[in-house]
Motif scaffolding. Sequence first.
Motif, PDB file in Angstrom:
ATOM      1  N   ARG A   1      93.204   5.239 -31.346  1.00 13.07           N
ATOM      2  CA  ARG A   1      91.806   4.664 -31.071  1.00 13.07           C
ATOM      3  C   ARG A   1      91.444   4.088 -29.715  1.00 13.07           C
ATOM      4  O   ARG A   1      90.471   4.527 -29.045  1.00 13.07           O
ATOM      5  CB  ARG A   1      90.962   4.125 -32.058  1.00 13.07           C
ATOM      6  N   LEU A   2      92.014   3.131 -29.404  1.00 12.99           N
ATOM      7  CA  LEU A   2      92.011   2.480 -28.266  1.00 12.99           C
ATOM      8  C   LEU A   2      92.527   3.267 -26.928  1.00 12.99           C
ATOM      9  O   LEU A   2      91.790   3.071 -26.063  1.00 12.99           O
ATOM     10  CB  LEU A   2      92.839   0.889 -28.395  1.00 12.99           C
ATOM     11  N   CYS A   3      93.405   4.166 -27.456  1.00  9.12           N
ATOM     12  CA  CYS A   3      93.929   5.020 -26.168  1.00  9.12           C
ATOM     13  C   CYS A   3      92.807   5.925 -25.784  1.00  9.12           C
ATOM     14  O   CYS A   3      92.669   6.096 -24.828  1.00  9.12           O
ATOM     15  CB  CYS A   3      95.046   5.812 -26.590  1.00  9.12           C
TER      16      CYS A   3
ATOM     17  N   ASN B   1      86.729   5.795 -20.829  1.00  9.38           N
ATOM     18  CA  ASN B   1      86.341   4.974 -19.559  1.00  9.38           C
ATOM     19  C   ASN B   1      87.031   5.194 -18.520  1.00  9.38           C
ATOM     20  O   ASN B   1      86.597   5.071 -17.338  1.00  9.38           O
ATOM     21  CB  ASN B   1      86.794   3.579 -19.911  1.00  9.38           C
ATOM     22  N   GLU B   2      88.202   6.300 -18.546  1.00  2.78           N
ATOM     23  CA  GLU B   2      88.639   6.682 -17.392  1.00  2.78           C
ATOM     24  C   GLU B   2      88.335   8.329 -16.942  1.00  2.78           C
ATOM     25  O   GLU B   2      88.881   8.602 -16.192  1.00  2.78           O
ATOM     26  CB  GLU B   2      90.668   6.632 -17.435  1.00  2.78           C
ATOM     27  N   HIS B   3      87.466   8.543 -17.720  1.00  4.80           N
ATOM     28  CA  HIS B   3      86.736  10.036 -17.507  1.00  4.80           C
ATOM     29  C   HIS B   3      87.671  11.127 -17.717  1.00  4.80           C
ATOM     30  O   HIS B   3      87.554  12.009 -16.983  1.00  4.80           O
ATOM     31  CB  HIS B   3      86.086   9.921 -16.189  1.00  4.80           C
TER      32      HIS B   3
ATOM     33  N   SER C   1      83.856   2.452 -26.881  1.00  5.62           N
ATOM     34  CA  SER C   1      83.677   2.754 -25.480  1.00  5.62           C
ATOM     35  C   SER C   1      82.287   2.559 -24.957  1.00  5.62           C
ATOM     36  O   SER C   1      81.805   2.707 -23.764  1.00  5.62           O
ATOM     37  CB  SER C   1      84.156   3.863 -24.970  1.00  5.62           C
ATOM     38  N   LYS C   2      81.135   2.952 -26.116  1.00  8.80           N
ATOM     39  CA  LYS C   2      79.815   2.741 -25.786  1.00  8.80           C
ATOM     40  C   LYS C   2      79.392   4.009 -25.039  1.00  8.80           C
ATOM     41  O   LYS C   2      78.444   3.904 -24.218  1.00  8.80           O
ATOM     42  CB  LYS C   2      79.398   1.481 -25.081  1.00  8.80           C
TER      43      LYS C   2
END
Length: 691
Positions: free
Chosen positions: A66-68, A74-76, A102-103
Amino acid sequence: MNNYYKNKYETLLKKEFSSEVSIKEIFNIYLDDKPKSLKKMERRDLFWSFIESLNLNNYFNSLEFRLCIKKAFNEHYIFKNEFIFTIVSIEKKIFLDAIKYSKIFLKKSDLNFINIKNYYDEKSIEQEFFLTCEVISNKYDYLLEKKEKALVRLNSYAYLNLLCSIGLYLMKHVSDNTIIQNYELNGSILSEILKDRLKTKDKKKGEYQYEESAIKVIDLISPKKNYDELNRLEDIVKIYKEFHLFKENEISTFCFDDNFAFDLKDKSLNLNVIDISKYNKWLNDNNKIDKFFLYYLEYAVYLSKELLQENTFGTEENNIINKEAFIQARALALILKEIYGIEDDLSISDNIAIPIFDTLHSFSNLNIFHKYYCVDNYLKKLESYNWVDAYEKFFCEGFIQGKQRLPIIIANQYDFSNNSNNGDPLFSKLVRNNVEDFYTYDLKKIVSNKKLKVPSIFEKPLLKLDNMVFTFPFLIGLQNVNTSVINNILNIHYKRTKFRKDEVQISEKKLATLFEKLGFNVKANYMLPFSEEYEVGDIDLICEKDGCLFVLELKSTYIRTSFENIWNYRTSILRKASNQLRKREKLINRLIEEENKLFLESFNKPNQIFSLIIDTSFEFDHELINDYLKISMFEIISLLIEEDKVLYPHGFRVDSFIKNINENIFWKEVIKIENVLAKEENINYIISREY
């Protein structure tokens, strides 16, 4: 094309790691921004190329994965529909959690959010989640628009005018700020306002001159003459506060706290606590840091008892406050020495080192002085007068006494360092000036150098404008000096990496010495056989006694204040620490099983292995992080005091040491921390859908 992550995965499998362990290690490598030899976007593309080529299974239903995905957002990195389908078939909440972390739902134009939402809508699943995102996003946009309008008004201030208005604001609201939560909130809001204002250049052209500015300040800090500017700032603060609280409370709770459930109503969105006991533990962990500071304050009093009794500190008039400042500085010096490994001099750079106690003492003097002569004095006048009349009485009293009794004090640069040290000949002028620089927030330097980390007015409370320095007595007089200095060192001066490593090693050696005194076989920075093959690095501290082997991962971090930062701490620093312990434990078990000669020359064959995360912070204290217990440096040091009869009534024993850790005896029986109990109605949130 050669793919680092694919090659690494295959190498791990050849080393007889399971598929689950191997893929989890690949997740952690990507999350840790490795390999460093590749650029960020190269790492991103190679990682997801490898992941998308795999046959995905339940191994991917993990926090790390999930964090990946959050990192990819975030890195689009744009996910294809086929991949979205595959992930949803494993577990439909994987993408939902990553969206929260990530919001990205706050950006309605985000392509990943649009694609994922469309897919879920087509399948008619988790519709309430996306409606909830919409409610929060709409409220966020509404408050952001208000803030952007307030920013236009904020940018109409000249820097000097804004500083004076902030000083007046702090004075007017000093009664509210005596409540620590209000003080921290208002300080955070004012820091954010100052930061936003510094994003655009000052209205004044050229540099400020001291004489001219000092005359202007007298008018600007008059409530009657500066009524409009103060009112404008109060309006801006109100809008910023509403936005800040929504982000820190409702958004952070929805995104990062799995102990809250969302309930969508016709006219509102309710965020309700699930397990009140978990929330109460969170509150009690926050209270530990106050008990920690109090412990060292009492310890400093104990060590200084004779000195305090036999001597007058300064004049008779200032004896009490000088002693209080001395004790406060000594307590903090003890904390920095015993917990953070900072002794004697604090190295800021290759060319700058400052004497630690004198650095602490100078600011402690300022803090206590403003507390007694400004905050307490003014609060007493507020008992009889409104704030404007109280200010006039306060100002006139200072004028008669020849003292500066003002909401903001202006001085030439380095006047503070020379006055606070009374020109102490033991230290050169350069050293005294460096002490002042340590506490100084250079406003125009922040404007001109966008790479600098922007401090809060808590961390650097002396505000420099050209060659002048401004202080806010009603900020400094209520300040928690401990938190301010620790975060200044560990957060703002984060580029002290080389020196911080030396300090951490000092801290490790002190802890090693405590273990050795109790008869442990101790190795610091120990490299296990085959460490390079397993990529585990050196073990910070490994200690053995009575058939028990303790593997310690030591961390030294600053004091976090926002829930999101605390969550990031768990999913980055603590995640890394637990992953390192997992790999080291696996290797140690292999060495024992194979009866590795090198290892058994250093340690006896253990009956039990205890792996612990030790950190200077108190967040997630006594919680399992991926099966590894995390406790504080303060606790582990205290548990190694053999003379403590509460912990060891019959002398130190390893089994008692383990029991004290597992049963939290130190906090329950030695510190005797009180249990704080919250009421559910005070912590649930209601977000109106109409505004």
